[in-house]
Design a protein around this motif. Sequence first.
Motif, PDB file in Angstrom:
ATOM      1  N   VAL A   1       0.860  -1.185   0.000  1.00  0.00           N
ATOM      2  CA  VAL A   1       0.000   0.000   0.000  1.00  0.00           C
ATOM      3  C   VAL A   1       0.897   1.236   0.000  1.00  0.00           C
ATOM      4  O   VAL A   1       2.096   1.160   0.272  1.00  0.00           O
ATOM      5  CB  VAL A   1      -0.937   0.030   1.223  1.00  0.00           C
ATOM      6  CG1 VAL A   1      -1.940  -1.107   1.176  1.00  0.00           C
ATOM      7  CG2 VAL A   1      -0.135  -0.033   2.526  1.00  0.00           C
TER       8      VAL A   1
ATOM      9  N   ASN B   1       0.158  -0.519  -6.182  1.00  0.00           N
ATOM     10  CA  ASN B   1      -0.153  -0.501  -4.751  1.00  0.00           C
ATOM     11  C   ASN B   1      -1.166   0.615  -4.502  1.00  0.00           C
ATOM     12  O   ASN B   1      -0.905   1.771  -4.833  1.00  0.00           O
ATOM     13  CB  ASN B   1       1.106  -0.244  -3.918  1.00  0.00           C
ATOM     14  CG  ASN B   1       2.009  -1.457  -3.848  1.00  0.00           C
ATOM     15  OD1 ASN B   1       1.568  -2.587  -4.057  1.00  0.00           O
ATOM     16  ND2 ASN B   1       3.288  -1.230  -3.567  1.00  0.00           N
TER      17      ASN B   1
ATOM     18  N   GLN C   1      -3.681   3.959   0.731  1.00  0.00           N
ATOM     19  CA  GLN C   1      -4.274   3.555   2.008  1.00  0.00           C
ATOM     20  C   GLN C   1      -4.081   4.711   2.977  1.00  0.00           C
ATOM     21  O   GLN C   1      -2.994   4.919   3.501  1.00  0.00           O
ATOM     22  CB  GLN C   1      -3.607   2.289   2.538  1.00  0.00           C
ATOM     23  CG  GLN C   1      -4.183   1.799   3.858  1.00  0.00           C
ATOM     24  CD  GLN C   1      -4.556   0.334   3.804  1.00  0.00           C
ATOM     25  OE1 GLN C   1      -5.190  -0.123   2.873  1.00  0.00           O
ATOM     26  NE2 GLN C   1      -4.148  -0.415   4.815  1.00  0.00           N
TER      27      GLN C   1
ATOM     28  N   GLY D   1      -9.164   1.442   2.564  1.00  0.00           N
ATOM     29  CA  GLY D   1      -8.403   0.390   3.222  1.00  0.00           C
ATOM     30  C   GLY D   1      -8.928   0.078   4.604  1.00  0.00           C
ATOM     31  O   GLY D   1      -8.653  -0.980   5.153  1.00  0.00           O
TER      32      GLY D   1
ATOM     33  N   PRO E   1      -6.839  -3.687   1.300  1.00  0.00           N
ATOM     34  CA  PRO E   1      -6.335  -2.446   0.705  1.00  0.00           C
ATOM     35  C   PRO E   1      -7.295  -1.900  -0.344  1.00  0.00           C
ATOM     36  O   PRO E   1      -7.798  -2.654  -1.184  1.00  0.00           O
ATOM     37  CB  PRO E   1      -5.000  -2.867   0.096  1.00  0.00           C
ATOM     38  CG  PRO E   1      -4.550  -4.010   0.954  1.00  0.00           C
ATOM     39  CD  PRO E   1      -5.805  -4.750   1.312  1.00  0.00           C
ATOM     40  N   SER E   2      -7.560  -0.612  -0.236  1.00  0.00           N
ATOM     41  CA  SER E   2      -8.422   0.162  -1.134  1.00  0.00           C
ATOM     42  C   SER E   2      -9.917  -0.055  -0.913  1.00  0.00           C
ATOM     43  O   SER E   2     -10.732   0.587  -1.584  1.00  0.00           O
ATOM     44  CB  SER E   2      -8.087  -0.104  -2.616  1.00  0.00           C
ATOM     45  OG  SER E   2      -8.673  -1.307  -3.066  1.00  0.00           O
TER      46      SER E   2
END
Length: 611
Positions: free
Chosen positions: A418, A440, A443, A474, A502-503
């Motif tokens: 991230v 990536n 976050q 995230g 993540p995300s």
Amino acid sequence: MNSNNSVNKSAVETGKRAALIVLATALLTLPLHGQHTPDEVPSAASVSPNPQADAATPQTDQEIIQELAVMKKRIEQLEAALKAHVAAEQPTTVVQSAKASTPVAPAPPVAPAAAPVEQSLNISPSGAVAVKKAKIVPFSDWDWTWLNGNPRTKDAAFDSKFFTPEIRADVSYTYDFNKPKDNSIGGSSEIFRSNEIQLEQLGVGGDFHYDNVRARLMTQFGMYSATTPRNDPSPAKGQWDLDTAYRYVSEAYGGYHINALDGINIDAGIFMSYIGLFSYYNFDNWAYQPSYVSSNTPWFFNGLRVQIFPNPHLKIEPWFINGWQSYGSANSRKGVGGQIKWTPYPWMNVISNNYGLGHDDLYIPNRGRIHTDDSIEIKYYDHPERFLDKMAFSFTGDMGCEFGPSTTTKAGVYLQGVGCFGDTKDAKSVGGDFFKAGINPKQSFIGYMLYNRFWFHRDRFGLTLGGGQINNPGRYLVLDPPINGETAPSAAINAPYFTGNPSDPFKAWDSSITFDYMPSQYVTFRWEYDYRHANVPYWTGAGGITPPGSGGVPYTNNGYPQFFACNDGNSSMQLGLSAAQTACAAQGSSVWFPDLRRDEHFVDFDILVKF
């Protein structure tokens, strides 16, 4: 403290004072026979047979009277100087409140061994005495009871040279208009049950202080002793059951006060976090349910802090801690941070908190975290003689992020990378639901909260309007709903119903209105209405967030929050939805889902006590 020096100092001061009093007494008794008021008329028996002697007497008496007046003035000045000298040498021990970190009840000071009194006095030939300016306890020269996050008590119910006790009680009734059938509320670190009267927190403890040595202990019983530890993932690492060991303690530290600058304190143990402005103790706050910036950030730290007071209105405080609200360390790297607090005027409070370096994600050792939290509080109206006697506002803004590359462990476990600044290229990234391979995702955490407070009728009544917003892709700081008994350690393995990948998006806003009745400085009766909204299903709905237990028993957890549950109450024992559907079908059932909503509104009624 050197007791012999204290005894010698006391003896010297007592001897000087006694000598001055004896001298003054002797001078005062000599001329009494020649004094009379202007209204007195001498009798015939008092006429002197020597006229020349009588002519000289009035002039001599007048000179003696003037000398006595000067002597009396010097005695008064010396008495004041002695008191000021003792006050100037007292240690500036400061007792902190929770997040706002403003001194609330300075401990009774203990005077250390001091230099002789003459070093603090400058007596001129005319008798004038220059007194050394006494030091003040930092932040104690102005009234800070109006601050959000700071207790409004001005008097200690009981105090002594060794111990200042403190007792707190927080009892609340909350009615959630979503009417969850399991009475369970998620997404909050302050309220937890609907349509029930609950003891949120009962704390007994206080501050110990003697000979520059200091300590503080505050226990916590009630809901906080279960709900605060469940947000800490670190006890899942290793042995000794840390959440059980610490759950009944909110603050516990010891330290030492150094008589340098305007005071330096060194403390080690569990101390309150200041990130998010609001206090951990609801009595201290303008509202009961704070906005996300406060409710989702740490309430405590376990480690070491040093409080440095360069002057009475400035504090610089570095921290060396286990991590982001963690009893232990989730990974090998510790966290560092600190606070700068500045009060340039009696109507302004400025606080900056910063955190960094910590690797705080359990089972993801290469992911770091940084965070900044900044607040300002302004009292912009103060007329105690009027019905609307005071107005103030507080504004807090937060930014933070996590960062680290995509890696695969030796055991073959893939860890997604991230970044802080948008989508960044990483050839090792395999992609996810909301981002492509080779990227990536960002976050981060950004949010704010704004509150305005009104006081009426000599601070007997209070009205607060406020709210805030957050954006946390995230979800690394968003509180995990307690679905099927979900905790921070179990969510670190897998959170099947409210993921934190993540995300994964999360945006939310909230608003509140709070009315307080404060008949005494030690008690608050509070009524509050809150409305909260999220862009994804998050709040508990009517169906609740508790699955049927084994055998279909309603409203009981099955003990496996990391797996999908089946409608027959059993666990699918599967982390993924398709595998869970297959496993539940084999049992003649289907996958159970909690009832999550995008909106929540509730009212709470609270009785808050602090002695």
